[in-house]
Design an enzyme around this catalytic site. Structure first.
Site, mmCIF file in Angstrom:
data_model
loop_
_atom_site.group_PDB
_atom_site.id
_atom_site.type_symbol
_atom_site.label_atom_id
_atom_site.label_comp_id
_atom_site.label_asym_id
_atom_site.label_seq_id
_atom_site.Cartn_x
_atom_site.Cartn_y
_atom_site.Cartn_z
ATOM 1 N N CYS A 30 0.857 -1.193 0.000
ATOM 2 C CA CYS A 30 0.000 0.000 0.000
ATOM 3 C C CYS A 30 0.892 1.242 0.000
ATOM 4 O O CYS A 30 2.035 1.202 0.435
ATOM 5 C CB CYS A 30 -0.979 -0.018 1.161
ATOM 6 S SG CYS A 30 -0.258 -0.291 2.783
ATOM 7 N N SER A 41 3.109 -2.250 4.025
ATOM 8 C CA SER A 41 3.165 -0.811 3.761
ATOM 9 C C SER A 41 4.365 -0.484 2.887
ATOM 10 O O SER A 41 5.352 -1.217 2.860
ATOM 11 C CB SER A 41 3.287 -0.046 5.071
ATOM 12 O OG SER A 41 4.555 -0.291 5.666
ATOM 13 N N ASP A 42 4.264 0.641 2.202
ATOM 14 C CA ASP A 42 5.475 1.236 1.650
ATOM 15 C C ASP A 42 6.331 1.669 2.849
ATOM 16 O O ASP A 42 5.862 1.686 3.992
ATOM 17 C CB ASP A 42 5.116 2.427 0.748
ATOM 18 C CG ASP A 42 6.242 2.757 -0.243
ATOM 19 O OD1 ASP A 42 7.407 2.357 -0.009
ATOM 20 O OD2 ASP A 42 5.957 3.424 -1.256
ATOM 21 N N TRP A 43 7.588 2.023 2.589
ATOM 22 C CA TRP A 43 8.526 2.304 3.683
ATOM 23 C C TRP A 43 8.167 3.626 4.405
ATOM 24 O O TRP A 43 8.440 4.710 3.912
ATOM 25 C CB TRP A 43 9.948 2.318 3.133
ATOM 26 C CG TRP A 43 10.599 0.965 3.202
ATOM 27 C CD1 TRP A 43 11.824 0.691 3.751
ATOM 28 C CD2 TRP A 43 10.084 -0.303 2.764
ATOM 29 N NE1 TRP A 43 12.076 -0.669 3.685
ATOM 30 C CE2 TRP A 43 11.035 -1.300 3.091
ATOM 31 C CE3 TRP A 43 8.896 -0.714 2.159
ATOM 32 C CZ2 TRP A 43 10.831 -2.661 2.814
ATOM 33 C CZ3 TRP A 43 8.690 -2.068 1.884
ATOM 34 C CH2 TRP A 43 9.650 -3.010 2.204
ATOM 35 N N GLY A 44 7.510 3.453 5.564
ATOM 36 C CA GLY A 44 7.066 4.628 6.304
ATOM 37 C C GLY A 44 5.663 5.076 5.928
ATOM 38 O O GLY A 44 5.292 6.216 6.188
#
Ligand code: NAG
Ligand code: NAG
Ligand code: NAG
Ligand code: NAG
Ligand code: NAG
Ligand code: NAG
Length: 731
Positions: free
Chosen positions: A222, A255-258
């Site tokens: 996401c 998740s995408d990173w962060g």
């Protein structure tokens, strides 16, 4: 085998020679995988279930993403690694064409072969998950990360995604379909909300993800942005209702990173794993981990939800048979010097070269200037900084710098070059010892460029335009500030063309550029290799000398001026971005607004000519009492293609559908393409089959896909604006 030919003009078309690396595994069905997962997950405590959903934090492991392992029951730490085009932050890997080139090949077999070798390399380095394919849209030509993905059309991106996922996963590596969803620009990517109506959502942006789920994709990432006011990674509608509900996705969403911004909202909203684990990258702490366990204890998240999260992760691991001797992680992303020596390149340079030439688009070729016979050539000149590697910028961090030949954009979607064959090297080798090669690599010394070009048989002039993720390169914060060439390109090209009657322009670009020089009478050919990766120079030489007959096609529209892109003419700085063009993305907008592009979607020339004939259409549908089509139908089309030109070559036959006017659809939409290789004079048959997926529109009122009743038109052509045959049928 490539390059068997002894005479330069014997054609060997890339597609014909592409041989698959071959499948290593046949993934389990989801049912089989869930049965195995149940045995492990049923023995896990809440803490254990949560720990496998949580990353260990940025730079705390060997890979860009790492989960916690469990013991008793045992489940390993998973290694998640960039990028969609090859292994990031590693040595001794293949760094081939970008996603946009894979799309430009319009070649399913080549796309699959590329994914095969990538999957094999990720497996070889012990990476469980390859963070690709990227599937966002070039909604605007300025979109910074557009080149990581497949352009402006959902059908094309859908094929790219499906073949890439299958190719990666048959090597036993989990593919990640990303970024879900509506992440079409870099500007304000953590802050802005992309707002889109349900029909556009389904027919455009969701389409490639639907094809990914059908292909059995293991994980979906996401995105950073909000969609209709809610963050993508806690968006109950997008993740639970659409992805896991409507599409029936059985793998895990990370998740995408962060891109995780909460604990309970995310877990309940459908997120299954947080990456890289910490609150913001490098901050320590986590929205999952102890926070998630606490949320379960406080009844904010049900234990069933954590069971479902764990089941999805463990089942995906079993599905790819990673329980059967998967290699140890041999990456060391943040300490390359001290990473173990594991060379995974094998002979993947061959495939990387073949797909690079298969994705090179020939835009202009006056009087068959190309291909060139080196034995009839005395002197060539090679001009522009983009013709040669600049060792000082070759492997700058994440390629976020500029200088030298461009073969990839910048950001996390890159892989370091073990080597990069530049155009100067490739052309010099191909032309051989009997041809004199003179160079001028300074883009600003127009006098020297003209002098150098003046008395050679052919003047090759190179330029580029770059973009990427987030970081500032020459004042471009990821997204492109403009769609003009960098490094004085337009002036350089004009100076060379003024000086040499056989000027050949070569553009390395992340996306469309303006070409104020295109009608210059001395510019005899224009080649568009895009982002060709490590085999840049060799693949270019294969096209220039005719060892490969070009068959690449534009996966986006090149406009005459940036305003012509309508909603895509600029990158929005607003925090709410309504996708107001709705279905009219890319060529659909140009068709609708009746704007003549410079080069249309699907365009690309060949060294031979093809004739289209005998289009036949067969409809199989049943009709209800109201004379409306029962909601399923098949339409089959076939036609003959004849190579009527002088040499062997491959045609990309494209099928576009117009829906009945009552459907309110764009004028026409790509719904099929096939690459067919034909000898000189040979005739072949191309077949298309359109089923419910291709024939339906999304009806927001009934929240379902329906086949509209009425007259359809099938347009078969060599590009979106070169339609050769039309047939009508009624459903
Ligand atoms: C492997 O990578 C290292 C670091 O870039 C390089 O020095 C070495 O030559 C490579 N080995 C081979 C066989 O390519
Ligand atoms: C998003 O919001 C817009 C109004 O701003 C609405 O028209 C649209 O249907 C919403 N999209 C979805 C997918 O619910
Ligand atoms: C829990 O989340 C909060 C933010 O909501 C964060 O400040 C805190 O560090 C997290 N706790 C742990 C133990 O990670
Ligand atoms: C476009 O952007 C590039 C890179 O930032 C810059 O070098 C160039 O001058 C710009 N061109 C125009 C016409 O603004
Ligand atoms: C074949 O197509 C070309 C255009 O690509 C056309 O000029 C030519 O007349 C066609 N030949 C036949 C036999 O239809
Ligand atoms: C038409 O479609 C139906 C339903 O899918 C199928 O059973 C039938 O065999 C098809 N007929 C032909 C002629 O293909």
């Amino acid at each position: 085998m490539l390059l068997l030919s002894s005479t330069a003009l014997t054609l060997l078309v890339a597609a014909a020679s592409i041989s698959l690396v071959g499948a290593t595994i046949d993934p389990l069905s989801w049912d089989e995988a869930y049965t195995k997962a149940e045995i492990i997950v049923s023995k896990m405590t809440v803490e254990q279930k949560v720990s496998i959903t949580t990353g260990v934090g940025w730079q705390n492991g060997l890979c860009v993403g790492n989960t916690y392992p469990t013991t008793n029951p045992d489940f390993p730490a998973l290694c998640l690694q960039d990028a969609p085009l090859g292994i990031r932050l590693a040595n001794n890997v293949t760094s081939g064409v970008a996603g946009i080139n894979a799309a430009a090949s319009f070649d399913k077999k080549a796309i699959r072969a590329r994914a095969n070798y990538m999957g094999k390399e990720f497996r070889g380095k012990g990476a469980h998950v390859q963070l690709g394919p990227a599937m966002n849209f070039m909604r605007s030509p300025l979109s910074g990360r557009g080149w990581e993905s497949g352009g402006e059309d959902p059908y094309l991106i859908g094929v790219l995604a499906s073949e890439t996922i299958k190719g990666i996963q048959e090597q036993g590596v989990i593919a990640t379909a990303k970024h879900f969803l509506l992440n079409e620009q870099e500007m304000n990517r953590h802050l802005s909300s992309s707002d889109v109506d349900a029909r556009t959502l389904h027919e455009i942006y969701l389409w490639p993800f639907a094809r990914s789920v059908e292909a059995g994709v293991g994980s979906i990432m996401c995105s950073y942005n909000l969609a209709n006011g809610t963050y993508a990674c806690e968006n109950d509608y997008l993740l639970n209702t659409v992805l896991k509900g409507e599409l029936g996705f059985k793998g895990f969403i990370h998740s995408d990173w962060g891109a995780t911004y909460s604990t309970a909202e995310s877990a309940n909203g459908g997120l299954d794993m947080t990456m890289p684990g910490d609150i913001t990258m490098g901050s320590g702490g986590s929205f999952f981990g102890k926070n998630l366990t606490d949320a379960v204890k406080a009844n904010q998240v049900s234990e069933d939800r954590t069971t479902d999260m764990a089941m999805r992760i463990v089942a995906t691991w079993f599905k790819m048979k990673q329980d059967e001797g998967f290699p140890e992680v041999s990456l060391n992303s943040f300490d390359l010097e001290n990473s173990p020596y594991v060379n995974v390149q094998e002979d993947h340079n061959i495939l990387a070269r073949e797909i690079a030439s298969a994705s090179n688009v020939l835009l202009k070729n006056v009087k068959n200037t190309l291909p060139i016979d080196p034995t009839k050539t005395k002197k060539i000149s090679i001009i522009g900084s983009d013709a040669a590697v600049d060792p000082s910028t070759l492997n700058c961090r994440n390629h976020a710098c500029t200088g030298g030949t461009l073969a990839q954009g910048w950001g996390s979607g890159t892989a370091y070059f073990s080597y990069l064959i530049d155009p100067l090297t490739g052309l010099t080798e191909a032309f051989g010892d009997n041809v004199q090669v003179q160079t001028s690599l300074n883009d600003w010394d127009l006098k020297e460029a003209a002098e150098t070009a003046k008395d050679s048989d052919y003047a090759f002039v190179f330029s580029n335009s770059n973009s990427g993720e987030e970081a500032d390169v020459a004042g471009n914060m990821g997204d492109r500030n403009n769609i003009s060439l960098w490094h004085n390109g337009d002036n350089l090209i004009k100076a060379v063309a003024d000086a040499n009657k056989n000027t050949i322009v070569v553009i390395h670009s992340v996306g469309p550029v303006l070409m104020p020089w295109i009608d210059h009478p001395n510019i005899k050919a224009v080649l568009w290799p895009g982002l060709p990766g490590q085999e840049s120079g060799y693949s270019l030489a294969d096209i220039v000398t005719g060892k490969v007959n070009p068959s690449g096609r534009l996966p986006y529209t090149i406009a005459k001026k940036v305003e012509d892109y309508g909603a895509g003419a600029s990158i929005s700085k607003d925090l709410v971005i309504p996708y107001q063009e709705k279905l009219l993305v890319g060529y659909k907008w140009f068709d609708h607004a009746k704007i003549e592009p410079l080069f249309p979607f699907g365009y690309g020339l060949s060294y031979t000519k093809f004739n289209y004939s005998q289009l036949k259409v067969k409809v199989n549908a049943s009709y209800g009492d109201n004379k409306k089509v029962v909601n399923d139908a098949t339409v089959e089309a076939s036609l003959s293609i004849r190579n009527g030109g002088p040499v062997e070559g491959a045609e990309i036959v494209q099928a576009y559908l117009s829906f009945p006017s009552s459907a309110g659809s764009p004028p026409k939409q790509l719904r099929g393409f096939e690459k067919i290789l034909l000898q000189k004079g040979e005739k072949g048959v191309v077949e298309f089959k359109f089923g419910k997926t291709e024939l339906s529109i999304y009806d927001a009122e009934t929240e379902s896909w329906v086949i509209p009743s009425g007259q359809f038109k099938l347009h078969i052509g060599a590009s979106s604006r070169d339609i050769r045959k039309v047939a009508k049928f009624t459903l």
